[in-house]
Design an enzyme around this catalytic site. Structure first.
Site, PDB file in Angstrom:
ATOM      1  CG  HIS A 111      -1.885   0.999   1.408  1.00  0.00           C
ATOM      2  ND1 HIS A 111      -1.586   2.305   1.733  1.00  0.00           N
ATOM      3  CD2 HIS A 111      -3.240   0.942   1.295  1.00  0.00           C
ATOM      4  CE1 HIS A 111      -2.709   2.998   1.810  1.00  0.00           C
ATOM      5  NE2 HIS A 111      -3.729   2.198   1.542  1.00  0.00           N
ATOM      6  CG  ASP A 187       1.083  -2.112   6.235  1.00  0.00           C
ATOM      7  OD1 ASP A 187       0.188  -2.184   7.100  1.00  0.00           O
ATOM      8  OD2 ASP A 187       0.906  -1.559   5.127  1.00  0.00           O
ATOM      9  CD  GLN A 190      -6.250  -4.335   4.789  1.00  0.00           C
ATOM     10  OE1 GLN A 190      -7.228  -5.039   5.077  1.00  0.00           O
ATOM     11  NE2 GLN A 190      -6.358  -3.042   4.563  1.00  0.00           N
ATOM     12  CE  LYS A 213      -7.354  -0.372   6.492  1.00  0.00           C
ATOM     13  NZ  LYS A 213      -6.708   0.930   6.535  1.00  0.00           N
ATOM     14  CB  CYS A 354      -3.596   3.114  -1.610  1.00  0.00           C
ATOM     15  SG  CYS A 354      -4.751   4.433  -1.303  1.00  0.00           S
TER      16      CYS A 354
END
Lengths: 394, 87
Positions: A111, A187, A190, A213, A354
């Site tokens: 991303h 990261d 997700q 999220k 993105c």
């Protein structure tokens, strides 16, 4: 886990809309909304800097939220609250002491939040190497290993792709990196909302994720820094709360998360994030995963029946999080998304998500992809409704 | 000028292409009569996809629209297309 019961906690679902855009931001359950509301109506006061009772209790709740999150991710280190995952990654990009010629390895999957901060460091003479992934979105560990040089200082990669959901072999990456003295930033935007995390087992040095999220309020995220590494990360912002002492010729930085949270933080957001963690723990992350595996597998099988559809990423739900990206023949993803919304009341994301490098270079989808992303409040019946509208589109 | 009142939102600008989202301030109840003048590429109970000046436009019965694949900096063109559709 009973999704019918879970759905009662999400007021936004009461209007009958279908929300398949949790990979962008999740809906918020009542306990999170109530925690934020409680702070504003009962405890509105600054934290870490007041002797009065509202400040004392707000401070306690805010600090407890840090402790609960640290326990939730099972990491030995510090957890710093940020406004989102992007800010967390930028804290590392701008907080490490880079030297000209230093190298960073990242991937085509990333991303923009885990790509642009590193690209920007090129201005300071830092080299960025990108490693490719296969068509399912899995990185090649041999290529990663070959890409490490004596100047490599950091590997920055996603835990799970925001487009394909593909889960990366983080433990293996860390093992390869640490053997060569390279640090690893993950990261987890997700992954943290969907997988049971054990950062001590994963072994990464830095882990960034979005609170919003994972059922937390908007404007929340976090950065984990492993013990022993925290001294290497300079704070990007300084101000109230970040120091133990200040004199004319020296400042002594605070220990722990306070060093990196300059000024009055997002107190309500932090407290709300603590409530989100409690909520997820009550459900159980194993149950979250199990529910999403079932939904994702079901969605892939149903989508496959649509003529001409291209489903991106792994077809085996065990290799991914609850994200399914797809393209319909010669139909732009934005058209798919707006029809789903207008005709079916179904929210999906469309476009490049993105992730320009992945969408253009690996997926080769100039019209972008539509992405349905599932969470604890989604059901198979909702997937059936989406497939019905998609069948009409083609 | 028509009295169709709308918000015009540029959805994205990628690789030299722009998409425009048209959101009516007051929802319509049926498709515009002018559609007979355009080539209808897809017809559905709640929307049609038509070609206007070489660009695909999805038009919903509520008046919501999506104009696809315009070149960069095409806001004026998008407005002209809306004008044609709602005339």
């Amino acid at each position: 886990m009973n999704p019918t019961e879970v759905r009662k906690d999400f007021p936004q679902l009461k209007d009958g809309h279908i929300y398949f855009d949790s990979a962008a931001t999740s809906l918020k359950p009542l306990p999170v909304i109530e925690a934020v509301n409680y702070y504003y109506t009962k405890l509105s006061a600054n934290v870490e800097r007041g002797l009065h009772r509202p400040s004392h209790f707000a401070t306690r709740m805010y600090e407890e939220a840090h402790h609960r999150l640290l326990k939730f991710i099972n990491g030995t280190g510090e957890v710093i609250f940020t406004k989102n995952c992007t800010e967390a990654i930028n804290l590392i990009a701008h907080g490490l002491d880079w030297k000209e010629g230093d190298e960073i390895i990242t991937t085509f999957l990333e991303h923009n939040s885990n790509l642009l901060p590193w690209f920007y460091l090129r201005r300071r003479g830092v080299r960025v190497t990108l490693i490719r992934c296969d068509s399912e979105g899995l990185i090649d560990l041999d290529e990663l290993s070959r890409s490490i040089s004596s100047r490599t200082r950091l590997i920055a990669l996603t835990h799970a792709s925001n487009v394909l959901g593909t889960i990366q072999p983080i433990s293996s990456v860390v093992e390869i990196a640490h053997r060569r003295g390279v640090k690893v930033l993950v990261d987890g935007a997700q992954a943290a909302p969907h997988l049971k995390l054990d950062l001590d087992s994963l072994g990464c040095d830095f882990y960034a994720a979005s609170g919003h999220k994972m059922l937390g309020p908007s404007g929340t995220g976090f950065l984990f820094i492993r013990d022993g590494v925290i001294g290497e990360v300079n704070p990007c912002l300084l101000g109230g709360g970040t120091v133990k002492d200040v004199d004319l010729d020296q400042i002594i930085l605070a220990d722990g998360f306070e060093r990196y949270e300059a000024g009055t933080p997002n107190i309500a957001g932090g407290i709300g994030l603590g409530a989100a963690v409690d909520y997820l723990e009550r459900i159980g992350m194993e149950n979250v995963r199990s529910h999403e595996l079932e939904l994702t597998g079901y969605a892939i099988e149903k989508l496959k029946t649509i003529k001409g559809i291209r489903i991106h990423g792994p077809q085996d739900p065990r290799k991914k999080t609850g994200v399914v990206a797809f393209s319909l023949p010669k139909i732009p993803s934005h058209r798919v998304a707006i029809i789903l919304d207008e005709v079916g009341g179904i929210a999906v994301r469309s476009g490049y998500h993105c992730a320009f490098l992945l969408t253009r270079n690996i997926l080769k989808e100039d019209l972008g992809t539509a992405r349905a992303s599932f969470y604890i409040y989604n059901t198979k019946e909702e997937i059936d409704q989406m497939v019905e509208v998609l069948e009409e589109i083609v | 000028m028509t009295d169709f009142d709308y918000e015009l939102v540029k959805v994205c600008s990628r690789g030299g292409k722009e998409f425009y989202h048209i959101y009516p301030r007051t929802p319509l109840t049926r498709l515009p009569d002018s559609l007979a003048r355009f080539e209808i590429k897809k017809r559905h109970e709640k929307y049609v996809v038509v070609e206007v000046d070489g660009y695909d436009v999805t038009i919903f019965t509520t008046g919501r629209m999506l104009i696809e694949n315009l070149p960069e900096n095409s806001e004026a063109k998008a407005k002209a297309i809306i004008e044609k559709i709602t005339a």
